[in-house]
Scaffold this motif. Sequence first.
Motif, short mmCIF file in Angstrom:
data_model
loop_
_atom_site.label_atom_id
_atom_site.label_comp_id
_atom_site.label_asym_id
_atom_site.label_seq_id
_atom_site.Cartn_x
_atom_site.Cartn_y
_atom_site.Cartn_z
N TYR A 145 49.64 36.55 63.12
CA TYR A 145 50.12 35.61 62.10
C TYR A 145 49.47 35.89 60.75
O TYR A 145 50.15 35.90 59.71
CB TYR A 145 49.84 34.18 62.55
CG TYR A 145 50.45 33.12 61.67
CD1 TYR A 145 51.82 32.84 61.73
CD2 TYR A 145 49.68 32.39 60.77
CE1 TYR A 145 52.40 31.87 60.91
CE2 TYR A 145 50.24 31.42 59.95
CZ TYR A 145 51.60 31.17 60.03
OH TYR A 145 52.17 30.20 59.22
N ALA A 146 48.15 36.13 60.76
CA ALA A 146 47.45 36.45 59.51
C ALA A 146 48.01 37.73 58.89
O ALA A 146 48.17 37.82 57.67
CB ALA A 146 45.95 36.58 59.78
N ALA A 147 48.31 38.71 59.76
CA ALA A 147 48.89 39.96 59.26
C ALA A 147 50.28 39.72 58.68
O ALA A 147 50.64 40.29 57.64
CB ALA A 147 48.95 40.98 60.38
N GLY A 148 51.06 38.86 59.34
CA GLY A 148 52.40 38.55 58.83
C GLY A 148 52.36 37.85 57.48
O GLY A 148 53.17 38.15 56.59
N LEU A 149 51.42 36.93 57.33
CA LEU A 149 51.28 36.25 56.04
C LEU A 149 50.91 37.25 54.94
O LEU A 149 51.42 37.17 53.81
CB LEU A 149 50.21 35.16 56.13
CG LEU A 149 50.55 33.92 56.95
CD1 LEU A 149 49.35 32.97 56.99
CD2 LEU A 149 51.77 33.19 56.37
N GLY A 153 53.26 38.24 51.72
CA GLY A 153 52.79 38.21 50.34
C GLY A 153 53.01 39.53 49.62
O GLY A 153 53.09 39.56 48.38
N ASP A 154 53.13 40.60 50.40
CA ASP A 154 53.41 41.92 49.82
C ASP A 154 54.90 42.21 49.72
O ASP A 154 55.31 43.34 49.40
CB ASP A 154 52.73 43.01 50.65
CG ASP A 154 51.21 42.96 50.55
OD1 ASP A 154 50.70 42.43 49.55
OD2 ASP A 154 50.54 43.46 51.48
N ASP A 180 56.27 35.42 62.96
CA ASP A 180 56.14 34.03 62.50
C ASP A 180 55.49 33.98 61.13
O ASP A 180 55.83 33.13 60.29
CB ASP A 180 55.34 33.21 63.50
CG ASP A 180 56.12 32.92 64.78
OD1 ASP A 180 57.33 33.20 64.81
OD2 ASP A 180 55.51 32.41 65.74
N GLY A 181 54.53 34.86 60.88
CA GLY A 181 53.89 34.91 59.56
C GLY A 181 54.87 35.30 58.47
O GLY A 181 54.81 34.81 57.35
N LEU A 182 55.81 36.18 58.83
CA LEU A 182 56.86 36.57 57.88
C LEU A 182 57.91 35.48 57.73
O LEU A 182 58.66 35.47 56.76
CB LEU A 182 57.54 37.86 58.34
CG LEU A 182 56.77 39.17 58.24
CD1 LEU A 182 57.61 40.31 58.78
CD2 LEU A 182 56.34 39.46 56.80
N GLY A 183 57.98 34.59 58.74
CA GLY A 183 58.99 33.54 58.73
C GLY A 183 60.34 34.01 59.24
O GLY A 183 61.39 33.49 58.82
N ILE A 184 60.34 34.98 60.18
CA ILE A 184 61.58 35.49 60.74
C ILE A 184 61.48 35.48 62.28
O ILE A 184 60.39 35.33 62.84
CB ILE A 184 61.89 36.93 60.27
CG1 ILE A 184 60.80 37.90 60.76
CG2 ILE A 184 61.99 36.97 58.75
CD1 ILE A 184 61.08 39.36 60.43
N ASP A 185 62.62 35.64 62.94
CA ASP A 185 62.61 35.75 64.39
C ASP A 185 62.19 37.15 64.81
O ASP A 185 62.58 38.14 64.17
CB ASP A 185 64.01 35.46 64.95
CG ASP A 185 64.40 33.99 64.78
OD1 ASP A 185 63.49 33.14 64.76
OD2 ASP A 185 65.62 33.72 64.66
N LEU A 186 61.44 37.24 65.91
CA LEU A 186 61.04 38.55 66.41
C LEU A 186 62.27 39.33 66.86
O LEU A 186 62.43 40.51 66.55
CB LEU A 186 60.04 38.40 67.56
CG LEU A 186 59.55 39.70 68.21
CD1 LEU A 186 58.88 40.60 67.17
CD2 LEU A 186 58.58 39.38 69.34
N GLY A 187 63.17 38.66 67.60
CA GLY A 187 64.43 39.28 68.01
C GLY A 187 64.23 40.65 68.63
O GLY A 187 63.43 40.82 69.55
N ASP A 215 61.68 47.24 56.51
CA ASP A 215 60.67 47.24 55.44
C ASP A 215 59.31 47.75 55.89
O ASP A 215 58.55 48.29 55.07
CB ASP A 215 60.47 45.81 54.91
CG ASP A 215 61.65 45.30 54.11
OD1 ASP A 215 62.43 46.13 53.61
OD2 ASP A 215 61.79 44.06 53.99
N ALA A 216 58.96 47.51 57.18
CA ALA A 216 57.58 47.77 57.59
C ALA A 216 57.52 48.22 59.04
O ALA A 216 58.40 47.93 59.85
CB ALA A 216 56.74 46.51 57.41
N VAL A 217 56.44 48.90 59.35
CA VAL A 217 56.11 49.31 60.71
C VAL A 217 54.78 48.66 61.08
O VAL A 217 53.82 48.68 60.29
CB VAL A 217 55.99 50.84 60.83
CG1 VAL A 217 55.53 51.23 62.24
CG2 VAL A 217 57.29 51.52 60.49
#
Length: 317
Positions: A145-149, A153-154, A180-187, A215-217
């Motif tokens: 979650y911290a990583a997603g936040l 932010g980036d 969840d940190g990004l605010g999206i579904d893992l899907g 966008d990211a890996v």
Amino acid sequence: MKRLFKTVAGAAVGVALATTGMVATAQAAGEKYILVSHAPDSDSWWNTIKNGIALAGEQMGVEVEYRNPPTGDLADMARIIEQAAASNPNGIITTLADFDVLSGPIRAAVDQGINVIIMNSGTPEQTREVGALMFVGQPEYDAGYAAGLRAKGDGIESFVCVNHVISNTVVAERCRGFADGLGIDLGSSMIDSGQDPSEIKNRVLAYLSANPDTDAVLTLGPTSADPTILALEENGMAGDIYFGTFDLGDNIVKGIKSGVIQWGIDQQPFLQAYLPVVILTNYDRYGVLPGNNINSGPGFVTIDALEKVEEFAGEYR
């Protein structure tokens, strides 16, 4: 929160080091502690774990032993825990990579009167359920979650999580927390990459080819990070796509330094091995035990904080 984790872990290390001066007068004959991990022989990340228990054993004046299933087979690991308990050590330190497979042997060891500490894989709740003394490790969902936040932010809005230990449901919480940190579904953003380097590389290339707007890996350790670096070098995306990873290793450190990887999350595996030996030894000798589980991570390692990491990467970091 990261500062709190570091403070707790740092305080625990301070206590641990302060006790080493008592070894000469307090050591009992035949003190032995066995660490059982789920890692296959091929996973070099666990070398830091081995170094951690070796140093703790030397400082505390106790015998330590590292055991693991050579291929990472969890049924084999369960047997190894049973064999460790049969040797009647003073304590067992073990990962809880799969609760269904491993909880039985761990409970049996506890029922036998062996003190057990869960490290690295598992949760505080699972630790209580099997009767272990405490958990030393990184809360995986919180770390994700911290990583997603941070990634949000980036400016990151989509990602692929390269999961090389799909059977370890606790580790998968890193991917879920990141989403969840990004605010999206893992899907479908998490792929089962397996552990073969060539297969990991090919699956990353295939996913990014089929999903060019990613966008990211996110990788979950050197086993998946190292082949992913090769994949990005092959498709020309190295340094262009946002890349974060859990854990550290030589190639990850080089990737951070070169700008291919934005950050690595350090769960401090050295502490996950070192602290349980010190804690169990002091518990056996003096009956003292920390009152809480110990969070060994997460901590973000970026290009600005590489000096100590480079010095001790693969050894103590």
